[in-house]
Motif scaffolding. Structure first.
Motif: not given
Lengths: 313, 336, 332
Positions: A224-248
């Motif tokens: 299951i994990l390899p087949n649900v990773m697509g959307p996770v990668l998208v969220i992670a990328t956008i999440g990185l921007a959000l985390a950087i802003i949260a940290e700031a």
């Protein structure tokens, strides 16, 4: 008798699929620019010790006489020229930005990783097991979503600091920050993974594994994990921007990393104090860097989401 | 040939289809259950192809899932080669699990898109610890060859294959644990007819070669007639008739079987006028009382509305219809 | 029904080419497809998935999904060319002159409106009648397609109907404006066997009653055999064979049709093994040179690999696209 498929070379279609993403990337100028900016900032941050002209954390290399040097102008006392000027303590702004981005990115990546691991694990279990465990986890997620995540991070940060002996507070601050941001962000990973898991677990390939009695953990991780990773990668990328802003944001509010290790947010907080006394560069350049980093990572995430969604292609 | 390999006794499965607790409390509703399979019993003999036919809601897939352990029965017992299947006991089931396999309907969903074909086929081999190392690769190559693909295909991903080729891969996976019994759930209904013929022929060849026993689940009577030795007809979760395949098509005993046969389009253009079929399958949450088929039955009698008919032995199997009991009299059909 | 010799056909499709531009080149999904449908005729369109049968229907009603487009060819409806009409005009032809029945009744019905609202709107869009009159017509139509207590059930929403009943409503909707042609794309595929026959009967009867021609798109040869007057067999976007249904089913000429017919298990056949065509239909980017079927054909010879066969008239209104039937080259 084998089915006849002309021109079917090994991996021809695997390559085609890979290059679909590549093609979409090449034909999206915004994505190319965003990737260029992100990679530039990331590389500059990673190699900061080699790139930065000064070490802003080494008091020995600082000269207070260099303080408040405007960009590209020789200092009135020492004659030194700094590209982006210096701050009140004579630290080279360009160097502090490189080191600051390093800390911002480190906190961002680690927070995303933490949120991702936690969210994926809980999402997989909730989606696969279902029942009361699923209800419990999702209600917790619902409750958490009613709080603004920055407020939550502040709360977690405050509580965590209370538990840490004062002697370790300084050293542990960055990890506390990472956990605070990560904990405030796991919900969206868990929700997406849970939804995708509920779809995948009913697919026949999972049933085929269940028929032969494969262990649930193996089904979750290998099937299951390899087949649900697509959307996770998208969220992670956008999440990185959000985390950087949260940290700031947290650092700007003064609850983030200690000022001995200034992140971009800390630099902005410091620079803000000099805005009205005319030393605009101390605030402006870290702000531009933060903006460029967050924006380009976000744009990359948007592009990735569209590229992975066959319906929008 | 008469040894029973799989025996199903009183198999029943209820699904809880109630609304969430809060809704039930507010709307003052009771829990609702859907009985997908009710008191189904049949035996499958070694080496035969037993088919279960029925339309949507007949419970045929539910039965298949219970037999392979994907669903837990609400009541009833499944015996495989004389041993009761208890899926809760891991260790005891392991040895049994190796001996049966399943082929699924949708070859686009039954193969993990992220796995290479070789890994997909080898999964049962690894799970049961049958072979190791290079032997696995050799065995996968042999299996691919057996189903009409080439050993080199092991390196590819499922999306590089057509629907028919994928179903071959699924068959190779099913064969890799060297099972005796394979449950085939609508194995060709997602395929085009010319590809369906290839897969059906392959399944028969493999049956001859390895002495396999099949349980074939299908809604397509033509496919069932072509493949099976005995047939069970399901309607709303109950078996209405079991018969030798040949007899079923010549002399159907239950009116529903007759209706199903009549509904098959006539490709031979014999000009046969079909008996018009009326009505649709009722909601399985609230099936009609008595014989579930009575609202659509052309021969309906008073007793059918009140009392559920029991299975009665017939010349070639059994049927559950009041027409066959002394109370009812079987009307002589003049049209075939 | 045989085509009437003096009248122009109701629908005439000439050399229809449908293409999908992709970044790896343009794919031809339909390649020079030509056929006619006469007044009151039922033409069956069969083929396996990917053969282009649904695309043909979509191209005729101007509902090709982009980036698909009609690259060349002509479509004539009763002497009027309709493939190059502006969108607004085409929309008026759809529904008014060409009715549509799709596989999934749920996609054809709007779940937010009652059946009455949808039927009356369709009737009043295309015909100049009062609300009351439209309602009366709608009830009569529902009654005709076999919905019990139509006058009461007309105010129900689509989800109140069972699958078979819903498809009846869709048929009523398709025929509401009394179209000349009904395009039915796999109308029974989503239904249970015992319901399929009922729907086919209703569709056939009501169209015959109103003199509407039908283009019946399906993968099910049995449905075609029971319903169609003529049948067109598509393979890889090209017409392989077209002719009266009895001829094509009982004495197919194109090797593909022969194989297709042999591969269908029937309730009367006794063979142990089904005839099978080796291989599967090619993807659109891998269609063979010459005859598209030649790599799978047991009769293929030199010419089949080099030159594409056009439809060859075989008498009795039959046409076959196969070099085996080329009278000028009898050296086979």
């Amino acid at each position: 008798m084998a089915d006849f498929t002309p021109g079917n070379r090994p991996n021809a279609l695997a390559r085609a699929w890979d290059s679909d993403i590549a093609w979409s990337f090449r034909h999206s100028p915004l994505a190319v620019i965003a990737a260029f900016v992100s990679i530039l900032i990331i590389l500059a941050a990673v190699f900061a010790p080699w790139i930065a002209p000064h070490d802003p954390f080494n008091p020995a290399s600082l000269d207070l006489m260099d303080g408040f040097t405007p960009p590209m102008e020789p200092n009135a006392f020492t004659g030194n020229v700094y590209w982006l000027g210096t701050d009140n303590q004579g630290r080279d702004v360009f160097s502090t930005i490189l080191y600051g981005a390093r800390i911002s990115l480190f906190v961002g990546f680690m927070a995303v990783l933490f949120a991702m691991v936690l969210g994926i694990t809980l999402g997989l279990i909730a989606g696969y097991r279902g029942g009361w465990l699923d209800s419990l986890l999702m209600r917790v997620a619902d409750v958490q979503l009613t709080f603004p995540s920055i407020l939550l991070a502040l709360l977690i940060f405050g509580v965590a600091r209370g538990f840490i002996p004062p002697a370790y507070r300084e050293a542990m601050a960055i990890w506390v920050l990472i956990v605070a941001i990560g904990l405030s962000d796991w919900v969206q990973y868990a929700r997406v993974v849970r939804g995708a898991t509920m779809v995948e677990k009913n697919k026949e390939y999972v049933q085929a594994a269940r028929v032969i009695g494969a262990h649930p953990a193996k089904i979750l991780i290998r099937h299951i994990l390899p087949n649900v990773m697509g959307p996770v990668l998208v969220i992670a990328t956008i999440g990185l921007a959000l985390a950087i802003i949260a940290e700031a944001t947290l650092s700007f509010l003064g609850v983030g990393v200690p000022s001995t290790q200034p992140s971009l947010g800390t630099l902005i907080r410091i620079g803000q104090g000099f805005l009205f006394s005319g030393e605009w560069w101390i605030l402006l350049f870290p702000s531009i860097t933060l903006l460029a980093l967050a924006l380009s990572v976000n744009l990359l995430g948007d592009w990735l989401r569209d590229a992975l969604n066959p319906r929008l292609r | 040939m008469s040894d029973v390999l799989l025996s199903v006794q009183g198999l029943t499965r209820r699904f809880d289809v109630s609304k969430p607790w809060l809704n039930r409390v507010i709307e003052r509703e009771d829990r609702q259950y859907l009985t997908a399979t009710a008191d189904v019993s049949f035996d499958i003999r070694k080496g035969e192809t037993f088919a279960l036919v029925g339309e949507s809601g007949s419970g045929k897939s539910t039965i298949a899932k219970m037999i392979v352990g994907l669903l837990e029965p609400s009541a009833g017992e499944i015996r495989f080669d004389g041993k009761v299947m208890d899926f809760a006991s891991g260790a005891a089931m392991r040895a049994l699990r190796r001996r049966f396999q399943m082929i699924f309907q949708d070859p686009f969903a039954s193969l993990n898109p992220r796995w290479r074909v070789g890994d997909i086929i080898a999964e049962p081999i690894h799970t049961f610890g049958l072979l190791k190392g290079a032997e696995v690769t050799r065995e996968v190559g042999r299996l691919l060859d057996l189903v009409g693909l080439s050993a080199a295909d092991a390196e590819k991903f499922p999306h590089e294959f057509s629907g028919g080729q994928r179903q071959r891969i699924a068959i190779a996976r099913a064969l890799s644990s060297r099972p005796e019994f394979i449950v085939c759930d609508e194995p060709t209904s997602a395929l085009d007819v010319s590809v369906q013929a290839q897969i059906l022929n392959l399944m028969r060849d493999l049956q001859d070669e390895f002495g396999l026993t099949y349980l074939l689940i299908s809604h397509d009577l033509s496919v069932v007639r072509h493949m099976s030795t005995r047939i069970g007809v399901l309607y709303l979760g109950r078996l209405v008739e079991i018969s030798d395949a040949k007899r079923l098509f010549i002399d159907p005993q239950h009116p529903y079987t007759r209706l199903l046969l009549d509904a098959v389009p006539d490709l031979a253009l014999s000009g046969r006028r079909r008996t018009p079929v009326t009505g649709e399958i009722p909601n399985p949450i609230a099936p009609p009382p008595g014989c579930a088929f009575h609202p659509r039955c052309p021969h309906v009698m008073d007793i059918c509305r009140k009392q559920r008919p029991d299975a009665i032995p017939t010349a070639s199997g059994q049927a559950a219809c009041h027409l066959l009991t002394p109370e009812g009299q079987k009307p002589r059909e003049t049209t075939a | 029904m045989a085509p009437l010799p003096n009248k122009p056909p109701l629908l005439s499709v000439r050399d229809l080419v449908v293409e999908f531009p992709t970044r790896r080149g343009t794919l031809r999904a339909l390649d020079k497809v030509s056929f006619d449908i006469s007044e009151g005729e039922v033409l069956g369109m069969v083929g396996e998935s990917g053969a282009g049968k649904s695309l043909t229907g979509a191209a005729i009603i101007g509902l090709l999904e982009p980036p698909g487009r009609v690259a060349s060819g002509e479509i004539w409806l009763r002497g009027e060319r309709i493939d190059n009409l502006p969108r607004e005009k085409m929309r008026r032809i759809r529904g008014r002159r060409i009715g549509m029945v799709f596989q999934d009744p749920l996609t054809s019905l709007n779940p937010l409106y009652t059946v009455a609202e949808q039927l009356i709107e369709t009737i009043r869009t295309h015909m100049d009648v009062s609300e009351k009159e439209a309602r009366a017509r709608a009830v009569a139509l529902l009654d005709r397609v076999g919905i019990p207590a139509a006058a009461r059930r007309i105010d129900d929403y689509p989800h109140h109907f069972s699958g078979g009943m819903r498809q009846r409503v869709v048929i009523a909707l398709a025929l509401a404006a009394e179209p000349e042609l009904v395009i039915a794309d796999e109308p029974t595929t989503a239904l249970d066997v015992s319901v399929q026959a009922q729907i086919i009967d209703v569709l056939k009867e009501i169209c015959a009653e109103r003199g509407a021609s039908v283009m019946l798109i399906t993968h099910d040869m049995g449905v075609i055999a029971e319903t169609a007057d003529r049948v067109a067999v598509l393979y890889a976007g090209r017409l392989a064979e077209i002719g009266p249904v009895r001829d094509v089913i009982q004495a197919a000429e194109h090797p593909y049709t022969v194989g297709l017919m042999g591969s269908i298990p029937t309730l009367t056949q006794t063979a142990e093994r089904l005839t099978q065509i080796p291989g599967s239909m090619p993807r659109l980017n891998a269609i063979a040179q010459g005859c598209a079927f030649n790599p799978r054909c047991t009769h293929a010879f030199e010419r089949c690999r080099a030159e594409r066969p056009e439809l060859i008239a075989r008498g009795g209104d039959r046409q076959v696209a196969c070099w085996l039937y080329d009278t000028e080259a009898q050296d086979v």
